[in-house]
Design a protein around this motif. Structure first.
Motif, PDB file in Angstrom:
ATOM      1  N   GLU A 186      42.905  40.493  32.361  1.00  0.00           N
ATOM      2  CA  GLU A 186      43.511  39.810  33.505  1.00  0.00           C
ATOM      3  C   GLU A 186      44.885  40.376  33.826  1.00  0.00           C
ATOM      4  N   ARG A 210      46.348  42.185  37.249  1.00  0.00           N
ATOM      5  CA  ARG A 210      47.562  41.702  37.911  1.00  0.00           C
ATOM      6  C   ARG A 210      48.550  42.840  38.148  1.00  0.00           C
ATOM      7  N   SER A 255      49.603  31.485  34.182  1.00  0.00           N
ATOM      8  CA  SER A 255      49.761  32.227  35.426  1.00  0.00           C
ATOM      9  C   SER A 255      51.133  32.892  35.496  1.00  0.00           C
TER      10      SER A 255
END
Length: 428
Positions: free
Chosen positions: A174, A178, A346
């Motif tokens: 992930e 990003r 996040s």
């Protein structure tokens, strides 16, 4: 005899017993130990037990344990050690009660990490650091982390709970997505002729991590926004192991916990370090902090004695039926469960500083949510500004950022370049 409807007095001994039982539940005993073997001299730790604060409902205490694994020098690790805690606490309003203070911690940790990174970058130094930061308040454990130092929990009920994230590009798909979406490149070191070696790195700069504090020469897509996890232990307690990658590159959590079972926290930390050195030698700074969270009457040894812990990640741990509580008054003992209160990883500030959960009045109208500077009316920029799908949010909905923190937010999201200094080693 007492007449019907009269109040029956409670013996003082019973009242005192209830008070003592409640005190034991609310305030565990914190016992810790630490050990380190140095290769580069870039690991630093922060140990603060029994920190006091004045709240809306009285005076309370909390403990702080931090591990800072620096790279490309020690400046970032030292700066974070000296400033991060104050930056976190300054992001929490002073009039909160205990429950509100605990609920505010996840967002305050995000604000504190980002402010520390932003302030350090102004010093124009290019070193960086991982951070694993633990705050204990009663039986509540809150952990914020960037980088590849880690914190694991072994509750008294058994099992292993991972309280930090691994931000190595090699293992975190992930984060690779990003970074590339933000304008960075991810790849291995090219030695010429098309041959690639070593772990995945972020370019420019060649850092193996996707999150850290500092690293001004790498790019804004290496962000300081921490993964945060908050859990509440049962009154049986548990053991935390906080270590740098010098330990985790050599030992699994199961081996680290097994090798020191039955030892006090003071003895367990050097045992884990020695076990790591025996496995692979001294390849890197190797640091370990062991924290035991114990009922007040618990002896200072490992909270569990069974040979092997249960494998895997568990969010709820229940006591075995054969284990009985030492408290005789069951009415005042919390359930024997470890509960997950919060988890978020996040990298988007608009998602981490939102006001819906768990406290609506944390951010003030004319104060920057990150650096806590005053903002003149009309100059604050909503954290939600620029959202393509704002939903029910309005442009004047907070929290708000000052102009420099808004620039940093946009740079971290790949929307613009920031004005931060790069490539200088001056000692300002």
């Amino acid at each position: 005899m007492s007449g019907h409807g009269e109040h029956h007095s409670v013996p003082l001994s019973v009242l005192l017993k209830r008070e003592l039982v409640n005190e034991k539940i609310e305030k565990p005993e914190i016992v810790y130990g630490q050990a380190s073997q140095s290769k580069k001299g870039e690991d630093f730790i922060l140990l603060k037990n029994e920190c006091q604060r004045v709240m809306g409902d009285g005076v309370s205490t909390f403990s702080v344990f931090g591990l800072f694994d620096g790279h490309n020098g020690t400046a970032a690790a030292i700066y974070a050690k000296e400033n991060l805690l104050n930056n976190i606490l300054s992001a929490i309003p002073s009039d909160l009660n205990r429950d509100e203070w605990i609920a505010a911690l996840p967002r305050a940790l995000v604000a504190g990490f980002v402010k520390t990174d932003k302030d350090f970058q102004q010093k124009a130094k290019t070193s960086g650091t991982t951070v694993t930061f633990v705050i204990l308040e009663g039986w509540v454990v809150t952990v914020a982390s960037v980088g590849d130092s880690r914190c694991v929990l072994e509750p008294a009920e058994g099992g292993i709970h991972y309280l930090s994230a691994d931000h190595r590009l090699e293992t975190n798909a992930e984060e690779r997505v990003r970074i590339t979406c933000s304008g960075g490149e991810v790849g291995r070191l090219n030695t010429g002729g098309g041959a690639e070696v070593g772990p995945l790195r972020c370019w420019p700069g060649g850092l193996c991590l996707s999150r850290s504090i500092g690293d001004a020469d790498v790019g804004e897509f290496i962000v300081p926004v921490p993964y945060v996890k908050q859990v509440k232990l049962s009154s049986a307690g548990g053991r935390l192991v906080i270590s740098s990658d010098g330990v985790w590159d050599s030992l699994t959590p199961e081996v680290a916990l097994d090798c020191c079972r039955g030892m006090s926290a003071e003895a367990a930390a050097p045992q884990i370090v020695n076990e790591a050195l025996q496995a692979k030698g001294l390849r890197d700074d190797t640091t370990c902090i062991v924290v035991d969270i114990l009922p007040q009457e618990q002896p200072h040894t490992s909270v569990r004695t069974q040979k092997k812990p249960m494998k895997g990640i568990m969010k709820i741990f229940r006591k075995k039926g054969s284990e009985s509580s030492s408290h005789t008054n069951k009415e005042y003992v919390e359930p024997d469960i470890v509960r997950e209160l919060y988890e978020e990883g996040s990298a988007m500030l608009s998602e981490r500083l939102e006001t819906k959960y768990p406290l609506c009045n944390m951010f003030k109208l004319f104060i920057c949510a990150v650096c806590q500077v005053e903002i003149k009316p009309g100059e604050g920029i909503s954290i939600h500004a620029g959202k393509t799908n704002p939903g029910k949010l309005r442009p004047w909905d907070g929290p708000f950022l000052c102009s420099s923190c808004q620039e940093k937010k946009e740079a971290m999201e790949g929307l613009r370049k920031s004005g931060r200094h790069r490539g200088s080693d001056s000692d300002d």
